[in-house]
Motif scaffolding. Structure first.
Motif, short mmCIF file in Angstrom:
data_model
loop_
_atom_site.label_atom_id
_atom_site.label_comp_id
_atom_site.label_asym_id
_atom_site.label_seq_id
_atom_site.Cartn_x
_atom_site.Cartn_y
_atom_site.Cartn_z
N LEU A 84 0.91 -1.10 -0.05
CA LEU A 84 0.16 0.01 -0.05
C LEU A 84 0.84 1.17 -0.06
O LEU A 84 0.43 2.40 0.03
N ALA A 85 2.15 1.06 -0.16
CA ALA A 85 3.09 2.51 -0.06
C ALA A 85 2.92 3.23 -1.10
O ALA A 85 2.96 4.61 -0.90
N SER A 86 2.50 2.59 -2.37
CA SER A 86 2.10 3.72 -3.44
C SER A 86 1.10 4.27 -3.44
O SER A 86 1.02 5.46 -3.81
N ALA A 87 -0.18 3.64 -2.85
CA ALA A 87 -1.44 4.50 -2.73
C ALA A 87 -1.34 5.60 -1.57
O ALA A 87 -1.77 6.72 -1.87
N ALA A 88 -0.25 5.01 -0.60
CA ALA A 88 -0.24 6.08 0.53
C ALA A 88 0.71 7.46 0.06
O ALA A 88 0.14 8.56 0.45
N GLU A 89 1.70 7.12 -0.89
CA GLU A 89 2.30 8.29 -1.43
C GLU A 89 1.60 9.35 -2.22
O GLU A 89 1.65 10.26 -2.20
N LYS A 90 0.76 8.55 -3.31
CA LYS A 90 -0.09 9.30 -3.85
C LYS A 90 -1.02 10.34 -3.05
O LYS A 90 -1.37 11.51 -3.45
N ALA A 91 -1.69 9.65 -1.86
CA ALA A 91 -2.53 10.48 -1.17
C ALA A 91 -1.70 11.60 -0.35
O ALA A 91 -2.17 12.88 -0.25
#
Length: 234
Positions: A212-219
């Motif tokens: 989920l690191a990519s999704a958290a970075e986009k947020a």
């Protein structure tokens, strides 16, 4: 004249008798070669040549055994007693063996009713707790924003998750519904993964090595959730 007539009559009788005897002998000679053959002799002499030139007859049971033996996916080998296992039994055993191979690796989702939200990432069911996999739970007392513009982002994150759940049941990947203390696992509301929802909306940070690191970075780049301004001022 009378003796001559008698003599002539005797000669005629002898000739007729000779002809009759000759005819009888001829008839006997002709029928001796054409003597009818008994049914038993016919069965022992005529049948073998006919069977040698034609396919041997086969029963339905034997034909079924031969067809089964030529199938690509044959059942288990024929036992020593010559019996053939039933296809239904062999297929059931194969399906059971496949199920035993794959079942232990996959966990069946367990439905849990009315989860209580401790914070954005931690749910409770009485004294037991569930930590949503893939994220770092946001403490309920967390404060975000620069000096003079700080806001209770932890409480807002908790409220956001509570509004999503609204006391509805969730499905979690657990070995048993009777776990102890705190368990970490993935949970879903319908088809929505809760950890993914928190990361995508910026209400929780991704754990180290989490997918989920990519999704958290986009947020974070979009200024969502913890990374944005106080939503109460909007």
């Amino acid at each position: 004249m009378r003796p001559a007539a008698v003599f002539t009559g005797l000669i005629g009788i002898v000739v007729v008798a000779g002809l009759l005897m000759a005819g009888e002998a001829r008839l006997r000679g002709g029928t001796a070669g054409d003597e009818p053959v008994s049914a038993e002799e016919t069965a022992t002499t005529a049948d073998p040549p006919a069977q040698a030139g034609e396919p041997a007859a086969i029963s339905d049971d034997r034909a079924e055994v031969i067809v089964r033996s030529t199938e690509p996916a044959a059942p288990s080998p024929v036992p020593a007693d010559g019996t053939v296992p039933k296809p239904a039994e062999s297929e059931t055993q194969a399906e059971t063996a496949a199920g035993q191979t794959t079942s232990p690796a996959a966990k069946k989702p367990i439905e849990l009713a009315r989860p209580a939200v401790e914070n954005a990432g931690l749910l409770s069911f009485g004294e037991r707790k569930l930590l949503l996999a893939g994220i770092v739970p946001t403490p309920a007392d967390k404060i975000c924003g620069p000096a003079g513009r700080q806001w209770p982002c932890g409480m807002m994150a908790k409220t956001a998750l509570r509004q999503l759940l609204r006391n509805r049941s969730i499905a979690c990947d657990l070995d048993s519904a009777e776990w102890k203390d705190t368990a970490a696992t993935a949970c879903r509301l319908g088809t929505q993964d809760l950890g993914t929802w928190l990361a995508e909306n910026g209400w929780a940070e991704a754990a180290a090595g989490s997918p989920l690191a990519s999704a958290a970075e986009k947020a974070r780049q979009a200024g969502k959730g913890l990374y944005g301004d106080d939503p109460r001022r909007r």
